[in-house]
Enzyme design. Structure first.
Site, PDB file in Angstrom:
ATOM      1  N   ASN A 206       0.861  -1.178   0.000  1.00  0.00           N
ATOM      2  CA  ASN A 206       0.000   0.000   0.000  1.00  0.00           C
ATOM      3  C   ASN A 206       0.899   1.230   0.000  1.00  0.00           C
ATOM      4  OD1 ASN A 206       0.799   0.531   2.725  1.00  0.00           O
ATOM      5  ND2 ASN A 206      -0.894  -0.714   3.516  1.00  0.00           N
ATOM      6  N   GLU A 209       3.315   1.524   2.996  1.00  0.00           N
ATOM      7  CA  GLU A 209       4.401   0.537   2.915  1.00  0.00           C
ATOM      8  C   GLU A 209       5.415   0.924   1.850  1.00  0.00           C
ATOM      9  OE1 GLU A 209       1.601  -3.238   4.336  1.00  0.00           O
ATOM     10  OE2 GLU A 209       1.842  -2.739   2.216  1.00  0.00           O
ATOM     11  N   ASP A 277      -6.064  -8.286   2.263  1.00  0.00           N
ATOM     12  CA  ASP A 277      -6.094  -9.745   2.090  1.00  0.00           C
ATOM     13  C   ASP A 277      -6.959 -10.127   0.891  1.00  0.00           C
ATOM     14  OD1 ASP A 277      -4.578  -9.830   4.391  1.00  0.00           O
ATOM     15  OD2 ASP A 277      -6.213 -10.488   5.696  1.00  0.00           O
TER      16      ASP A 277
END
Length: 339
Positions: A206, A209, A277
């Site tokens: 993301n 990150e 996820d």
């Protein structure tokens, strides 16, 4: 893989896939109660327990998403040889998930996150975990399970939560084994091993990150700096594709020199937990089927948004995803590319 000619054929093809998920697994534990007064012992609320629940979390939630999409998930991880480990294996069996890839070690504890909730308010979270890297015999047993399961897999997901299952050495070994067998690998990274996934097929950070992993900073609206960071990452990891989730702004995918932004769909957001996820699960299945990068990003973006409408960490609903993909003409919009 046979050529796929419609969104119906693509969703049916999910059912034939097997996905190997290697990474950090955990238990999400919930204690729900009512709080009407403050403790006389300390300035904290007293919670009267109404309900307790334990759920599969971490990489195991990715397995539940893969299962919900119709494919067969195979989990590979290391947990403790403890009561929480026994509970974790029971939860897997309750969900119909194979435990053949799970290594139990007496030298580790099973990661569990206890949440205490009163009404709609989370009052406290208590974590039990070890973040140290695996020791030699744990590494050896993990690789043995990985090799056994690899021959069954159509695609591999590396699900990293910085809980010690991954090291620079085993990441490179696993990717080498996958590449030798021409099995695509997709990565959901965390900070510690961010730059270790050299040679993976698709890398999905993301925005936070991306900044932390590359130690760069730029304003959200500075698209030039953002795209430069992605290009740096793509070159450093020698990866074919980088998919970046941009929260309410959608997703971005870089495939070689081709760059595509896909906007988020307007939704009533209840909870963003578990959206990543879902995104990596859909991306992995699309990768295994050889769709175009743009279709992969579009369907992943759609699924990530759908689970945000639900409270808590829940797997994606395959039927709703299919209906929305058909409604938006996703298959027709992005040319299909068979691997």
């Amino acid at each position: 893989m046979d050529q796929i000619n419609s969104i119906e054929e693509l969703f049916a093809a999910f059912d034939k896939l097997t996905v190997l998920i290697v990474g950090d697994v955990m238990i999400d534990s919930y204690l729900w109660g009512k709080s009407t007064r403050i403790s006389p012992e300390a300035p904290v609320p007293i919670v009267n327990v109404v309900k307790r629940e334990k759920r599969l979390g971490g990489a195991a939630n990715v397995a539940l998403n893969i299962q919900a999409l119709g494919a067969t998930p195979l989990l590979c991880s290391v947990i403790g040889d403890d009561q929480d480990g026994a509970d974790y294996l029971r939860l897997m069996e309750d969900k119909g998930l194979s435990t053949e890839g799970i290594v139990q070690s007496p030298e580790r504890v099973t990661t569990i996150k206890h949440r205490i909730i009163a009404g709609a308010q989370q009052l406290l979270r208590v974590d039990s975990e070890i973040e140290l890297n695996l020791v030699e015999h744990e590494e050896r047993h993990l690789e043995e399970r990985f090799v056994q399961l690899l021959e069954k897999a159509d695609v591999i997901i590396f699900e990293d939560y910085d809980k010690g299952v991954f090291s620079k050495e085993n990441i490179q070994r696993f990717i080498e084994l996958a590449n030798e067998q021409r099995i695509p690998s997709v990565v959901d990274p965390k900070k510690k091993n961010f730059l270790s996934y050299i040679g993976c097929t698709l890398f999905k950070p993301n925005l936070k990150e991306l900044r932390e992993g590359l130690k760069v900073d730029f304003a959200d609206e500075n698209l030039h700096a953002f795209e430069e960071a992605v290009a740096t990452l793509q070159k450093g990891l020698q990866t074919e594709q980088v998919l970046v989730t941009l929260s309410e702004r959608g997703v971005f995918i870089a495939d070689g020199g081709e760059k595509t932004y896909i906007e988020a769909h307007r939704r009533s957001i209840s909870d963003v937990s578990g959206a990543g996820d879902t995104v990596i699960s859909i991306a992995a299945l699309c990768m295994a089927l050889g769709t175009s990068p743009q279709f992969l990003a579009g369907l992943s973006n759609l699924g990530g948004g759908l689970v945000c409408e639900q409270v808590g960490v829940v797997p994606v609903n395959k039927q709703r995803l299919f209906e929305e993909a058909k409604h938006f003409g996703l298959f027709e919009k992005h040319e299909y590319r068979n691997a």
